[in-house]
Enzyme design. Sequence first.
Site, short mmCIF file in Angstrom:
data_model
loop_
_atom_site.label_atom_id
_atom_site.label_comp_id
_atom_site.label_asym_id
_atom_site.label_seq_id
_atom_site.Cartn_x
_atom_site.Cartn_y
_atom_site.Cartn_z
N GLY A 13 0.80 -1.22 0.00
CA GLY A 13 0.00 0.00 0.00
C GLY A 13 0.82 1.26 0.00
N GLY A 14 2.07 1.17 -0.50
CA GLY A 14 2.93 2.34 -0.58
C GLY A 14 2.63 3.19 -1.81
CB ALA A 53 3.04 -2.63 -5.82
NE ARG A 94 11.65 0.55 -9.90
CZ ARG A 94 11.22 -0.17 -10.93
NH1 ARG A 94 9.96 -0.60 -10.99
NH2 ARG A 94 12.04 -0.46 -11.93
CB ALA A 107 12.23 10.48 -11.83
CG HIS A 110 -11.96 33.81 -7.05
ND1 HIS A 110 -12.30 32.75 -6.23
CD2 HIS A 110 -13.11 34.25 -7.62
CE1 HIS A 110 -13.60 32.57 -6.28
NE2 HIS A 110 -14.12 33.47 -7.12
#
Length: 336
Positions: A50-51, A139, A142, A191, A315
């Site tokens: 869950g990162g 996931a 890495r 990156a 705005h």
Amino acid sequence: QEVSADNVILATGSAPRSIPGFEPDGERIVTSDHSTRSDHLPERVAVIGGGVIGCGFASVFTDVGSQTTLLEAMPVGVLPIGPDPEIAGVLAKALARRGTTIHAGARVGPPERTDGGMALAFETPKGAEKIEVDQVLVAIGRRPYTDGLGLTEHGIEVSDRGFIAVDTATMRTAAPNVYAIGDVVETPGLAHVGYAEAIVAVQTILGEKAVPVDYARVPWVVYAHPEVAWAGMTEPEARAAGLDVEIHKHRFAGNGRAMIIGDTDGMVKVVARMDGPIVGFHLVGPWASELLAEGYLAVNWEALPEEVGAFIHPHPSLSEAIGETMLTFTGRSLHG
């Protein structure tokens, strides 16, 4: 090929981490690398982790119609490390509301192949469960891509985890005229951080005065829906460091531009020293990645909230939510 140079910069990047028993095959068990190249959309998918990476892919799968289950081993199911917990909570609620099933504290057993796909058994503090999916996306982060490059043979120090040791003030390795940047260095795996490290290395090579990266204040972004972005300290980190802090927040629900685009989920949260500078800036909501720049500058320039609050924000714009939050520090909130 064989090339020669006076200086060498190592930037070989990273590869997905894996879990024993979940060796990727590119079809039923995949990594983020596989998913970004795939032309197949699984009907049912389990995302393990869950990162930052897991949340981004879980959000995409949910939005394109996949039945998505997110499994995180830590007690907090979404972004357990990184942004302010309150900000992460907004993303978790948004994902759940759109259909993502989130399990925190999940211990996943080995997958079982079935005729229909993959069966996953897991345990959480609420008990044991078993689901069947078409695909499992691992996931969990890495790892540096440094295996088999002959680094140690050339005097380059490599840690047990595969990271190249450098002096972050120059990005020099232990070998003369060899530098390393990006995912092969044990710094935030982003990156834009690698890009900044490259500038430090090149400036050092040219004999210029390099400005080292302040890793505690780099900009982070989670490309989910809603987006999450932050720079600096979270509220818990600031309090754990013994800082006397003041916290103010402003939600996008009352923001005119957010209502125009139909995306009002999210908030701005600012952490500042009591009567002092901003030490943390956190966002969740529409285009948080673009809005982060103002907060990133404020944190790194140690600006006072009232100084930022004095700036005029156009705005209608999403940036008004930032101005509103900063004004609150003065005790004169515009819509208090």
